[in-house]
Every structure is written in structure tokens, then in C-alpha cells.
Design a protein around this motif. Structure first.
Motif: not given
Length: 368
Positions: A261-264, A275-278, A316-317, A354-360
């Protein structure tokens, strides 16, 4: 109707939308390559159709998740429906529906077969224990998911045609037509030895560890090796399948095969998008407001607070102040090893973008 749709609030980009009632319950999950246009159709056209009227009237909010392309929107919609099981989504709720994987079967003479991944978070340990290998000792690598059944079937044909893997569910006692047209190795009748068949299956499994463009690159390298060894017939066969797969393939990062599992986390100013990635599957985006400032130290403190006890395998940061201090502190508290990554390229970097796009998008939506 309490909810007022404003077209300017939604982007003309691919993604998924989650329609919720006033309690936050998800009523319906959908997808589109143009979110604004699709959502407008619910409110600016006659939506009195018996399929949509019952729930459109109860919409209180619409959450949007942006993705990179139509292929990702299809796969993410499939996953979100299976995770949340919205009452007004009739299709794709069953685990054995939607977009499938290919996996080597757990048999003495393995073959590639269609399978569907388990999306319940409680099934993680079971999944890890059930997929380490097969009766032949060959790792059970999965390939997919496939939004295109044609691409999936092309991969099945490739495995049978190039490696001679059997396609029959029950092995016959005599070689069938597929052997005589060079679509099977005829292992059922001893046309090749069990040892050679296992070797072919191992080669197929090794190749299938790759995905997307990496698979094409691995196949191309294999083709070049055949040519160098003057095995021109095998090289030509490989080239034919490469051309088929190149025509059918789509790049996507929202649903991959994985066993961790990852958290981005994308930090910017006073907020962080998580973003939670399981196990390779994108499940959720969450925008969190920081209450301890907007500098590197505040970001580090957020990580230490957020992941005091329950930690994924990897964080992942996009930025971090003192990576060693954060890692050592989390490692002392966590029940498992944890990895912190700050990527500059590759798949993990694409997840951050992708995380950045959703943040913005969400930050801009709040300021409207």
C-alpha cells in the motif's frame, strides 16, 4: 432541487464523479472524458427518465476525481463502484465484472486465465497469502487490468502462440487441433517434456511482470535477442504480436498489480492532497488543511501526526524537510517497515502529478 449545478465549477477533463446526498452517502458513480459536459447533461436536459429521476433529485454534492485519460476514467469508475457499491449503479458491482486481469493458474501445467482482483481492504492479507506461487513453483504474476477485451484476448493468443501454453481447462489425453496448427505445445501428449513446459511458463511469467509500455519494450528486447541468435521465425512471431499490442494498448496508472500500500501526498501552502493506493489500485483522494503552518517543518509534523500508528508500506511525497528524522520516528512507532520516496520521474512521479492536478482543481473550486 436544493443542489444548483454550475457548469463553471467542473473541468472539461477526463475523470470520475461521485454524486452524494445531504448525508454524504454516495448515490451514483460515473465517468466521462469531459466531466463538465457529462454532468451538464443531468441538469440541463430532461432528466425525468425513470433511471435517473429518483437520485438526481436527491443530489446535494458532486465530488470529482481527475485522471489523465479515458482509459483511467474507465478503470477508476470500475474500482469505485465495487468499493462503494452505490445504490443507483446497477452494473459493475460484482467483483467478477468489469475489467479483468490475466494470471497464471495454480496448476501443474499452468495456463493464462482471466481473473478479477479483490477490492475489499479486509482481503489484503488473504490476497498476499494466496498469490506467492503455483503448483509448478512459478510466481503468479498478473497482467492488466484490461479495459479492452480485444487487448486481453490478444495477450492470451500471444501466450498460446509464442510460448505454447495450453488454453484448455481440462487437459485431454491426446493433442488437439491447436497443437497441429502450432497454437499449443502438446504437453498433454508428451510432445514436450514437463520440464520444458515449465521453462516456457516461467519465461511467460517473467515477461508478464512488465505492463503497459514496459511490456512492449520487454517484448522488443526479446525480439532483438531472437534476431541476434538467428532465430528469425521467433523474432517475426514476436514482432507480429508487438504490432497488435501497440495498436490496442493504453497507458494508465490508476489500477496496477501490486502487493503493498502507498499514500501519495502533495503538499502546497496550507493544504495537502492525499491519494490512497491499495495494492496498486487508486481508491480515494482527500484534501486536508494543515494546522501547523505551511513550511517544510509543518509538512514533516503532519506526517508524524498522521502516521503515528497506521502506516502504509510507502509514503510518496513531493517535498519533505528532514527525511531521516521522519523515517526513523515513524519506523519506531510502526508495526511494519515504511519507505519514504520523493520521486523525480517514473510511475511514482506520475502519481504525484495526478495528485497535484486534483489538489489544484479542489483548491480552485473552493476559491470560487
Amino acid at each position: 432541487m436544493s443542489f444548483v449545478f454550475q457548469a463553471g465549477d467542473y473541468p472539461e477533463r477526463p475523470g470520475c464523479y461521485l454524486m452524494k446526498d445531504d448525508t454524504g452517502k454516495i448515490l451514483y458513480v460515473g465517468k466521462s472524458k469531459n466531466l463538465c459536459s457529462r454532468l451538464r447533461s443531468y441538469f440541463h436536459q430532461n432528466h425525468a427518465h425513470k433511471k435517473t429521476k429518483p437520485w438526481v433529485e436527491h443530489i446535494a454534492a458532486i465530488e470529482v476525481v481527475l485522471v489523465n485519460n479515458e482509459a483511467e476514467s474507465l478503470l477508476l469508475e470500475n474500482n469505485l463502484i465495487k468499493i462503494h457499491k452505490p445504490p443507483y449503479n446497477r452494473a459493475l458491482k460484482r467483483d467478477n465484472s468489469g475489467y479483468a486481469y490475466l494470471q497464471l493458474t495454480d496448476e501443474r501445467f499452468p495456463r493464462l486465465d482471466v481473473c478479477y482482483r479483490e477490492r475489499r481492504s479486509t482481503a489484503r492479507a488473504t490476497l498476499r497469502e494466496s498469490t506467492p506461487g503455483t503448483a509448478s513453483g512459478i510466481p503468479r504474476k498478473r497482467l492488466g487490468p484490461f479495459k479492452s477485451a480485444r487487448f486481453r484476448n490478444a495477450m492470451l493468443e500471444f501466450a498460446a502462440d509464442h510460448y505454447g501454453l495450453r488454453t484448455c481447462k481440462t487437459m485431454p489425453k491426446q493433442a488437439c487441433l491447436l497443437y497441429h496448427i502450432n497454437k499449443c505445445s502438446g504437453v498433454c501428449e508428451g510432445k514436450i517434456s514437463e520440464e520444458e513446459y515449465r521453462e516456457r511458463a516461467q519465461q511467460a511469467a517473467s515477461l508478464l511482470e512488465n505492463s503497459g509500455r514496459q511490456l512492449i519494450q520487454a517484448m522488443t528486447a526479446k525480439m532483438e535477442n531472437y534476431s541476434a541468435a538467428l532465430e528469425f521465425e521467433k523474432a517475426a512471431n514476436m514482432l507480429r504480436h508487438i504490432q497488435i499490442l501497440e495498436h490496442l494498448s493504453d497507458k494508465q496508472i490508476v489500477d496496477r498489480d501490486g502487493d503493498y500500500d502507498q499514500d501519495v501526498l502533495y503538499f502546497q501552502d496550507s493544504h495537502v492532497m492525499i491519494a490512497k493506493v491499495q495494492e496498486g489500485m487508486l481508491r480515494d483522494f482527500e484534501l486536508v488543511e494543515l494546522d501547523q503552518g505551511r513550511d517544510a517543518m509543518a509538512y514533516d509534523n503532519f506526517l508524524l501526526s498522521r502516521y503515528q500508528t497506521d502506516t502504509p508500506d510507502e509514503l510518496i511525497v513531493n517535498t519533505i524537510g528532514d527525511a531521516k528524522r521522519v523515517h526513523d520516528s515513524l519506523r519506531r512507532r510502526a508495526t511494519r517497515k515504511i519507505k519514504i520516496t520523493q520521486p523525480k520521474r517514473g510511475l511514482k512521479y506520475d502519481l504525484l502529478q495526478l495528485c497535484k492536478s486534483n489538489y489544484e482543481y479542489r483548491i480552485n473550486a473552493r476559491s470560487m
